[in-house]
Design a protein around this motif. Structure first.
Motif, PDB file in Angstrom:
ATOM      1  N   GLU A  75       0.908  -1.223  -0.077  1.00  0.00           N
ATOM      2  CA  GLU A  75      -0.180  -0.270   0.010  1.00  0.00           C
ATOM      3  C   GLU A  75       0.880   1.241   0.002  1.00  0.00           C
ATOM      4  O   GLU A  75       0.667   2.288  -0.727  1.00  0.00           O
ATOM      5  CB  GLU A  75      -0.809   0.025   1.127  1.00  0.00           C
ATOM      6  N   GLN A  76       1.739   1.380   0.831  1.00  0.00           N
ATOM      7  CA  GLN A  76       2.809   2.542   1.013  1.00  0.00           C
ATOM      8  C   GLN A  76       3.659   2.642  -0.415  1.00  0.00           C
ATOM      9  O   GLN A  76       4.006   3.871  -0.508  1.00  0.00           O
ATOM     10  CB  GLN A  76       3.719   2.401   2.133  1.00  0.00           C
ATOM     11  N   THR A  77       3.979   1.741  -0.986  1.00  0.00           N
ATOM     12  CA  THR A  77       4.913   1.796  -2.194  1.00  0.00           C
ATOM     13  C   THR A  77       3.885   2.109  -3.663  1.00  0.00           C
ATOM     14  O   THR A  77       4.430   2.148  -4.457  1.00  0.00           O
ATOM     15  CB  THR A  77       5.575   0.408  -2.493  1.00  0.00           C
TER      16      THR A  77
END
Length: 286
Positions: A75-77
């Motif tokens: 999700e963060q990447t």
């Protein structure tokens, strides 16, 4: 005494729904402890059981935590957005994409992490495609139950049957074989219910490809269960993905980059099966 043995479980279920999960756990723990000592249990055995439960819980948390970490990193990447974008290109019908994600992702995360992890992760992806929260949650939970036997890389069978009952390998093989067939049969009414709800929400007839996807993953599950056992769900999910790329997706030029973390994880989980000495090292006890 039979009723008293079920009392903590009944209290846990009822109080979780009426009062709250945390309060229910505390009350059930207190009642269980009281019943243990009333039945003449020794304090040393009680505290030994607590220590064993702590280590067992830590093992479960590491399994679930690994799946949540994978999801958070993706999700963060931005890999999750790339994953959804790649699926939008391969098939124009969002219902087809719904059934693929609901089956593949649920089978994968339940087989890798178990303990209801798909119910936390997969509905968010489905809701992002425009489906309602009740439908997404219900579909994932229904599909989740189909892969629970080999969930968390076989934890239900290992901790629920093999360890307490001391089952022989041949018996474990039969357990997986029977469970695989039973799950395949149970999947038919489950898919019928999900298809009807999807059609009711979209106002369109549910695609037949949903049945085709179910047939592939369930035939693989029932057929591979006696041999792969705890890895059955992971293998079935992989075969489903291959089938969809080859026969369901209208555009086979899938963007593979966001799927790489799943391939890496599957490879790591299959290593002990492919390298027997590594399996022995992982099963060694101090």
């Amino acid at each position: 005494m039979t009723f008293l043995a079920f009392l903590p479980i009944v209290l846990l279920l009822v109080l979780s729904l009426t009062w709250g999960v945390r309060q229910a756990i505390l009350v059930a723990f207190g009642v269980t402890s009281g019943l243990f000592f009333l039945d003449g249990g020794a304090a040393a055995v009680f505290f030994a059981g607590l220590v064993n439960a702590v280590f067992g819980t830590a093992t479960i948390l590491m399994i679930v935590g690994g799946a949540l970490l994978l999801y958070a990193v993706m999700e963060q990447t931005g890999s999750l957005d790339e994953l959804k974008a790649s699926l939008e290109k391969v098939h124009p019908d969002r219902q087809v994409r719904f059934f693929f994600l609901a089956l593949f992702m649920t089978a994968f995360f339940e087989s890798v992490a178990g303990f209801g992890t798909p119910g936390v992760l997969v509905p968010l992806l489905l809701m992002g495609m425009g489906f309602s929260a009740p439908l997404c949650i219900a579909a994932v939970l229904l599909f989740n139950g189909l892969f629970a036997v080999s969930g968390a890389v076989g934890t239900p069978v290992a901790l629920g049957l093999v360890q307490p009952l001391g089952l022989e390998p041949a018996t474990v093989t039969r357990v997986y074989a029977v469970a695989g067939v039973g799950v395949a049969l149970a999947s038919v009414p489950v898919m019928a219910v999900v298809r009807r709800q999807v059609a009711a929400e979209t106002g369109e007839r549910a695609p037949r490809s949903g049945w085709a996807m179910l047939a592939v993953v369930m035939v693989a599950y029932a057929g591979l269960a006696p041999w792969l056992q705890e890895l059955t769900g992971i293998a079935a999910a992989g075969l489903l993905a291959g089938f969809c790329v080859a026969a369901v997706f209208t555009d086979r030029r899938l963007v593979w980059r966001p799927w790489v973390p799943y391939f890496v994880l599957v490879g790591l989980l299959f290593l002990p099966k492919l390298v027997p000495p590594l399996a022995g090292l992982l099963e060694a006890e101090l």
